[in-house]
Design a protein around this motif. Structure first.
Motif, short mmCIF file in Angstrom:
data_model
loop_
_atom_site.label_atom_id
_atom_site.label_comp_id
_atom_site.label_asym_id
_atom_site.label_seq_id
_atom_site.Cartn_x
_atom_site.Cartn_y
_atom_site.Cartn_z
N GLN A 159 -84.65 9.15 -43.24
CA GLN A 159 -85.49 9.31 -44.45
C GLN A 159 -86.62 8.26 -44.52
N GLY A 160 -87.14 7.89 -43.35
CA GLY A 160 -88.26 6.95 -43.32
C GLY A 160 -87.89 5.53 -43.70
N THR A 161 -86.57 5.23 -43.73
CA THR A 161 -86.17 3.88 -44.14
C THR A 161 -86.16 2.90 -42.97
N GLY A 162 -86.36 3.42 -41.76
CA GLY A 162 -86.32 2.54 -40.59
C GLY A 162 -84.91 2.26 -40.10
N PHE A 163 -83.90 2.86 -40.73
CA PHE A 163 -82.50 2.63 -40.33
C PHE A 163 -82.03 3.78 -39.43
N ASP A 164 -81.43 3.40 -38.30
CA ASP A 164 -80.91 4.40 -37.35
C ASP A 164 -79.39 4.43 -37.44
N PHE A 165 -78.83 5.63 -37.44
CA PHE A 165 -77.36 5.72 -37.45
C PHE A 165 -76.92 7.03 -36.83
N ASP A 166 -75.97 6.93 -35.88
CA ASP A 166 -75.40 8.11 -35.22
C ASP A 166 -73.91 8.19 -35.52
N VAL A 167 -73.40 9.42 -35.66
CA VAL A 167 -71.97 9.61 -35.90
C VAL A 167 -71.40 10.60 -34.90
N TYR A 168 -70.23 10.28 -34.38
CA TYR A 168 -69.54 11.15 -33.42
C TYR A 168 -68.11 11.40 -33.91
N THR A 169 -67.59 12.59 -33.61
CA THR A 169 -66.18 12.86 -33.92
C THR A 169 -65.35 12.63 -32.66
N GLN A 170 -64.11 12.21 -32.87
CA GLN A 170 -63.19 11.98 -31.76
C GLN A 170 -61.84 12.55 -32.17
N THR A 171 -61.20 13.31 -31.28
CA THR A 171 -59.90 13.87 -31.62
C THR A 171 -58.77 13.07 -31.01
N GLY A 172 -57.69 12.96 -31.76
CA GLY A 172 -56.44 12.46 -31.20
C GLY A 172 -55.72 13.65 -30.58
N ALA A 173 -54.48 13.44 -30.14
CA ALA A 173 -53.75 14.56 -29.53
C ALA A 173 -52.26 14.45 -29.79
N GLY A 174 -51.91 14.00 -31.01
CA GLY A 174 -50.50 13.98 -31.37
C GLY A 174 -49.86 12.63 -31.12
N ALA A 175 -50.03 11.67 -32.02
CA ALA A 175 -49.39 10.36 -31.91
C ALA A 175 -49.57 9.63 -33.22
N TYR A 176 -48.47 9.43 -33.96
CA TYR A 176 -48.49 8.69 -35.22
C TYR A 176 -49.04 7.29 -34.99
N GLU A 177 -48.66 6.70 -33.87
CA GLU A 177 -49.03 5.32 -33.58
C GLU A 177 -50.56 5.12 -33.60
N CYS A 178 -51.31 6.17 -33.32
CA CYS A 178 -52.77 6.04 -33.29
C CYS A 178 -53.36 5.84 -34.68
N GLY A 179 -52.54 5.91 -35.73
CA GLY A 179 -53.02 5.55 -37.05
C GLY A 179 -53.02 4.04 -37.25
N GLU A 180 -52.37 3.31 -36.35
CA GLU A 180 -52.41 1.83 -36.37
C GLU A 180 -53.75 1.46 -35.76
N GLU A 181 -54.48 0.54 -36.41
CA GLU A 181 -55.90 0.39 -36.07
C GLU A 181 -56.15 0.02 -34.61
N SER A 182 -55.36 -0.88 -34.04
CA SER A 182 -55.68 -1.28 -32.67
C SER A 182 -55.26 -0.19 -31.67
N ALA A 183 -54.21 0.56 -32.00
CA ALA A 183 -53.82 1.68 -31.14
C ALA A 183 -54.86 2.79 -31.20
N LEU A 184 -55.44 2.97 -32.38
CA LEU A 184 -56.51 3.96 -32.54
C LEU A 184 -57.69 3.60 -31.63
#
Lengths: 436, 160
Positions: A159-184
């Protein structure tokens, strides 16, 4: 889509667009103050943005309840490395089903929250990690991201603010442990989801070994309204040090299970009686797990509580992820403890011994006990194994398995004793688990 | 190996989603999206991913043996997943699971002889407030009763 009726006592901040036509579209979002928080944040210094978030008393909605503004403040903004914004959308805590609704019904709110975090820590890229079972949400979010790019709300010079930002999606594949931040973060890097040794914390060395802000979907989703309406307004909705509202997921033996947005500090008994319509079938309340299966269970007598982080900590349990699991008088607590432990034994990543071995043994002990093959000494043994896991594991999964187990044994010892002497489960005849 | 244009587009996008030198990050999504199209993670799919993102076969094996949704053998065309975790259990998810086993004559993670149906008892799928819940492939079914489950299974049999 909404899967349950809203309740008149709800205070709709994060869910205010739920139920609007095409609530997930960028047009609906822009027509309802969408991206205004970002524009306001763009006029502020990073320090002022972080101060605003601190003022809001927003605390991490994934479970730990860490103050969000403080977490953002730990990121070394002047580091020459790129910084990343990572969203934890691995929602897997049994009893929890709210992040799913936030992404499904208002994906742009999440994107805006990420962008504001980006402004606060000088990050220009973000990843949304979503559990594999929520495959349809990847499509919804990818569509929202594509809309945002095409309308100039993502990408270069937003919006002409000079700020750049990109977003990507990433899928898991079945693991509760991946909700722990470092495992994620390990999973995001294409590896097995096992936890990292900390420190360093993700704020210093996170995604791709760069400074990273990592928060839950609900946490980011609260940020646009905080910037738009001010941190003080958000804070005033809750209790001291526990700002705003949160999405409570009522489940179990209740007349109107559902996800409801209520102010922090809402009384648990009122939540069950008034919002949830009371315990089903005219039964009496026996117990409540207040914040997902990792939290110590509360007996019915202990439930007259304000639902915020500090009050529940005083009651020796946790607000956790907002999953309120209600159990009626016919519930077999040994069976509940056994089923919860089967889950943790299945989901332990195997990286450290106290968790891998502890959950496996507790699972065996509890299954045998529920089947009537337990010995009196097993009751203490279960508590003993669990207590020896506490605080001895790489990540909180070990504690998450041990804490509820200890509470079930301590608070419902009589039920464990009733399973002794080879008698079958005294509750199984009650047919309370028959289909609705 | 050739994939559908949709899958190629997904793979292309993934290849551009990470910082330089970080293509390994695409591994889990590529395996899952590839499995969605092929029905399982085949040796050819692994070869293709190894070539495209420059990971070792050992790195692929590490991931395959960790994530519960990645399969090297095909599941049924309709993979019926019944949640029996705490919130579903309290509302009869375990009875639904017994019923699915009985009706299909299959055990956990088994595939029917004709390859049409497989069943799995799963951990929490994030539908706790609308329990008991069942997921068929990626489709959620909420507040499932035994009768609805029967209708659902009848429908799957007709789709064959």
């Amino acid at each position: 889509m909404l899967y349950n009726k809203p309740d008149p006592q709800e205070v709709k901040v994060l869910t205010r667009r739920f139920g609007l036509e095409n609530s997930a579209s960028i047009d609906t979002y822009l027509a309802t103050d969408g991206y205004q928080g970002f524009l306001k944040a763009r006029e502020m210094t990073p320090d002022d943005i972080i101060t605003e978030v601190k003022t809001s008393n927003l605390r991490g909605r994934g479970g730990a309840g860490f103050p969000t503004g403080m977490k953002w403040g730990f990121v070394p903004r002047t580091s020459p490395k790129p910084k990343y914004i990572v969203v934890n959308g691995d929602e897997s805590e049994p009893g929890t089903c709210k992040d799913r609704l936030l992404i499904e019904n208002d994906p742009h709110q999440l994107l805006e929250g990420m962008m504001i975090a980006g402004l606060a820590v000088d990050a220009h890229a973000g990843y949304v990690y979503i559990r594999g079972e929520y495959r349809y949400l990847i499509d919804i979010l990818d569509k929202a991201i594509a809309e945002a790019y095409s309308r100039g709300w993502l990408g270069k010079n937003i919006q002409g603010t000079g700020f750049d930002f990109d977003v990507y999606t990433q899928t898991g594949a079945g693991a509760y442990e991946c909700g722990e931040e470092s495992a994620l973060l390990e999973s995001l890097e294409g590896k097995r989801g096992v936890p990292r040794i900390r420190p360093p914390f993700p704020a210093v060395s996170g995604a791709f070994q760069c400074p990273t802000v990592l928060n839950n979907v609900e946490t980011y989703s609260a940020v646009p309204s905080i910037l738009r309406d001010g941190g003080a307004a958000f804070a005033s909705l809750g209790t001291p040090r526990n700002g705003g509202t949160r999405l409570f997921c009522l489940s179990g033996h209740i007349n109107r299970p559902g996800v409801y947005e209520l102010p922090m500090g809402f009384n648990l008994l009122r939540m069950i009686e008034e919002v949830g319509g009371g315990v089903w079938r005219g039964k009496k309340l026996k117990a409540v797990i207040p914040g997902g299966s990792s939290c110590p269970v509360l007996t019915a007598d202990e439930c007259d509580l304000a639902m915020d982080y500090d009050t529940l900590a005083k009651a020796k349990t946790m607000l956790g992820s907002g999953g309120v699991v209600v159990m009626d008088e016919d519930t077999c607590m040994v069976k509940a403890a056994m089923r919860i432990m089967r889950f943790y034994a299945h989901e332990s990543c195997g990286w450290c011994i106290p968790c891998r071995e502890g959950t496996a043994w507790l699972r065996k002990l509890l299954i045998r006990f529920h089947d009537g093959g337990g010995a009196r000494s097993d009751i203490d043994l279960i508590g003993d194994v669990a207590r020896n896991m506490l605080g001895r594991t790489f990540c909180p999964l070990g504690d998450a398995a041990a804490m509820p187990t200890i509470s079930f044994v301590e608070k419902f010892r009589g039920e464990f004793e009733a399973h002794l002497a080879g008698r079958p489960c005294p509750h199984e005849h009650a047919d309370h688990l028959a289909l609705v | 190996m050739t994939f559908s244009p949709e899958l190629e587009a997904k793979f292309d996008k993934l290849m551009k989603s990470y910082p330089p030198g970080r293509l390994r990050s695409a591994l889990v999504p590529m395996l899952l999206f590839g499995q969605d199209e092929l029905g399982s993670i085949t040796p050819e799919l692994i070869d293709e991913i190894v070539n495209r993102i420059g990971v070792t076969r050992l790195q692929v094996q590490e991931v395959l043996s960790y994530y519960s949704m990645l399969h090297t053998k095909p599941l049924g065309r309709h993979h019926v997943q019944v949640c029996t975790n705490i919130s579903c259990l309290l509302r009869g998810g375990d009875k639904l699971w017994d019923h699915v086993c009985e009706r299909t004559g299959l055990k956990n993670k088994e595939v029917s002889a004709d390859g049409q149906v497989s069943i799995e008892e799963v951990e929490c799928i994030g539908a706790c407030s609308w329990a008991p819940a069942v997921q068929v492939n990626y489709d959620f079914h909420h507040n499932v009763t035994r009768e609805e489950l029967d209708r659902l299974l009848d429908g799957l049999e007709k789709k064959q």
